[in-house]
Design a protein around this motif. Structure first.
Motif, mmCIF file in Angstrom:
data_model
loop_
_atom_site.group_PDB
_atom_site.id
_atom_site.type_symbol
_atom_site.label_atom_id
_atom_site.label_comp_id
_atom_site.label_asym_id
_atom_site.label_seq_id
_atom_site.Cartn_x
_atom_site.Cartn_y
_atom_site.Cartn_z
ATOM 1 N N ILE A 109 0.838 -1.207 0.000
ATOM 2 C CA ILE A 109 0.000 0.000 0.000
ATOM 3 C C ILE A 109 0.869 1.251 0.000
ATOM 4 O O ILE A 109 0.622 2.197 -0.754
ATOM 5 N N LEU A 110 1.927 1.269 0.824
ATOM 6 C CA LEU A 110 2.810 2.428 0.893
ATOM 7 C C LEU A 110 3.531 2.621 -0.445
ATOM 8 O O LEU A 110 3.649 3.743 -0.951
ATOM 9 N N ARG A 111 4.012 1.516 -1.002
ATOM 10 C CA ARG A 111 4.731 1.586 -2.283
ATOM 11 C C ARG A 111 3.813 2.157 -3.370
ATOM 12 O O ARG A 111 4.206 3.013 -4.154
ATOM 13 N N SER A 112 2.581 1.691 -3.395
ATOM 14 C CA SER A 112 1.625 2.152 -4.397
ATOM 15 C C SER A 112 1.324 3.633 -4.238
ATOM 16 O O SER A 112 1.232 4.377 -5.232
ATOM 17 N N ASN A 113 1.199 4.103 -2.982
ATOM 18 C CA ASN A 113 0.941 5.519 -2.730
ATOM 19 C C ASN A 113 2.104 6.393 -3.206
ATOM 20 O O ASN A 113 1.908 7.449 -3.808
ATOM 21 N N ILE A 114 3.319 5.937 -2.917
ATOM 22 C CA ILE A 114 4.511 6.697 -3.337
ATOM 23 C C ILE A 114 4.580 6.780 -4.863
ATOM 24 O O ILE A 114 4.837 7.842 -5.435
ATOM 25 N N ASP A 145 2.125 6.586 -7.006
ATOM 26 C CA ASP A 145 1.065 7.475 -7.493
ATOM 27 C C ASP A 145 1.474 8.943 -7.351
ATOM 28 O O ASP A 145 1.239 9.763 -8.257
ATOM 29 N N ILE A 146 2.048 9.285 -6.204
ATOM 30 C CA ILE A 146 2.486 10.670 -5.966
ATOM 31 C C ILE A 146 3.551 11.089 -6.991
ATOM 32 O O ILE A 146 3.484 12.162 -7.586
ATOM 33 N N GLN A 193 9.407 0.222 -9.760
ATOM 34 C CA GLN A 193 9.156 -0.211 -8.388
ATOM 35 C C GLN A 193 9.556 -1.671 -8.190
ATOM 36 O O GLN A 193 9.525 -2.475 -9.112
ATOM 37 N N LYS A 227 8.722 7.052 8.583
ATOM 38 C CA LYS A 227 7.322 6.683 8.365
ATOM 39 C C LYS A 227 6.511 6.995 9.614
ATOM 40 O O LYS A 227 6.991 6.749 10.729
ATOM 41 N N PRO A 228 5.310 7.484 9.459
ATOM 42 C CA PRO A 228 4.661 7.964 8.232
ATOM 43 C C PRO A 228 5.175 9.360 7.879
ATOM 44 O O PRO A 228 5.605 10.115 8.747
ATOM 45 N N ARG A 257 3.148 14.007 2.048
ATOM 46 C CA ARG A 257 3.448 14.123 0.622
ATOM 47 C C ARG A 257 4.453 15.242 0.370
ATOM 48 O O ARG A 257 5.390 15.088 -0.414
#
Length: 372
Positions: free
Chosen positions: A12-17, A19-20, A30, A104-105, A108
């Motif tokens: 989930i964290l990897r996907s958020n990064i 996307d940003i 990735q 973490k956390p 952005r």
């Protein structure tokens, strides 16, 4: 486009990064573990790596260590992601070459600010590295140039010294005259080399101004080549000259043009055997121009002579004219290096080819607005 590699086992964290970063216009790769991350870095050469510290198979410190040891990834910026940024952990990462830490956390804005800072620093380092390489290349070229100049200047002096010694010993009037002529010829050659050195220095320093003017080619060129016609006759060579009547004039720096053709004709005379031919041909062709621009014509001067160059000599001269190789100890280096620089500052082009027992030097010079 800036390429960033994200190595993070938490999906989930990897996907958020990702996307940003993609929303900011970065190109993103990735990996969900350190081993795959190292492989991706080595194959994709990212500008920046964002990597978790605690991962299965290969942790972040091991990833950083491997990347710093590989020349293809050694300069990539590296940001660690960690949930426990203790002083000892940070010191270990910094010792391995990490550029930054994000705990973490994180927000952005914190991620993007860290990336912007690292990329800016990386750009400065790359620019500094380019300046250092340019300086090293400049020093190398100067050393090679001085080596060339020393060797070329030594040649005429050696011949003059030999002629003086033979003149001193010879009782024969005819031989004495021959040695005197040799000394005169070698003195002329030495002065030419010295003038070339000064001219090259002035061109490099930008102290030789460009003075374009309209010149009458039909009147100027025959006078210009007369010296080399006599030089060819002395060597029992035939110098032919072709200038179509429709090519009457051009706008250029007359001193540069005379020096360019002089160097090429002198080079041809020195490397053509007795009874060999030397040819100077002049032609003109239109060049395509943009809408609203004045018409432009390309004037071509081709000096050819009956002497074939070895492929390695053609390659050497081609590299010389493309500024990818210095004028080395090759005897043709110094004068032709000057010729190339003069052609270049006239916005022209110089090419060399050799085939079927002939060598061709082709100079193309632009002439804006038809002067005829």
């Amino acid at each position: 486009m800036v390429r960033i590699l994200v190595i993070e086992d938490e999906e989930i964290l990897r996907s958020n990064i990702v996307d940003i970063l993609e929303a900011e216009g970065f190109e993103v790769d990735q990996a969900d573990n350190g081993r795959l991350g190292v492989q991706l870095a080595q194959s994709r050469s990212p500008d920046l790596v964002i990597c978790d510290v605690m991962m299965p198979e290969l942790d972040g410190h091991s990833v950083l260590s491997q990347l710093r040891q590989d020349p293809t990834t050694a300069l990539a910026s590296f940001i660690f992601l960690t949930a426990k940024a203790t002083a000892a952990d940070m010191r270990q990462g910094m010792n391995l070459g990490a550029d930054d830490y994000l705990s973490k956390p994180f927000l952005r804005t914190e991620l993007l600010e860290a990336i912007a800072t690292r990329l800016s620093k990386r750009q400065s380092i790359l620019k500094l590295q380019q300046q250092i390489e340019k300086l090293e290349q400049s020093n190398y070229l100067k050393d090679e140039f001085m080596s060339t100049a020393s060797e070329e200047l030594r040649g005429p002096l050696t011949n003059i010294s030999m002629a003086v010694e033979m003149l001193r010993k010879s009782p024969n009037v005819q031989k004495m005259q021959r040695y005197i002529e040799l000394m005169r010829s070698e003195c002329t050659r030495e002065l030419r080399l010295i003038n070339n050195l000064f001219d090259l220095q002035r061109l490099e320093a930008g102290s030789r101004s460009l003075r374009p003017e309209v010149i009458n080619l039909q009147q100027r060129l025959p006078t210009m080549i007369e010296t080399y016609r006599q030089q060819a006759q002395t060597e029992r060579q035939l110098l032919q000259f072709t200038l179509p009547p429709y090519i009457s004039s051009m706008v250029t720096d007359v001193t540069d043009l005379e020096q360019i053709l002089g160097e090429l004709l002198d080079n041809a005379c020195r490397y053509t055997s007795p009874r060999g031919k030397i040819v100077l041909e002049v032609s003109r062709s239109p060049m395509p121009v943009g809408l609203g621009e004045p018409p432009c014509f390309m004037t071509t001067f081709m000096v050819s002579n009956q002497a074939e160059l070895a492929p390695e000599d053609v390659a050497h001269l081609t590299a010389l004219f493309q500024d990818t190789e210095p004028a080395t100890s090759n005897r043709r280096g110094l004068g032709l290096k000057l010729t190339h620089k003069l052609v270049k500052r006239l916005r022209g082009d110089l090419q060399v080819t050799s085939d079927a027992g002939w060598t061709f030097f082709v100079v193309q010079l632009p002439n804006y607005a038809d002067p005829s």
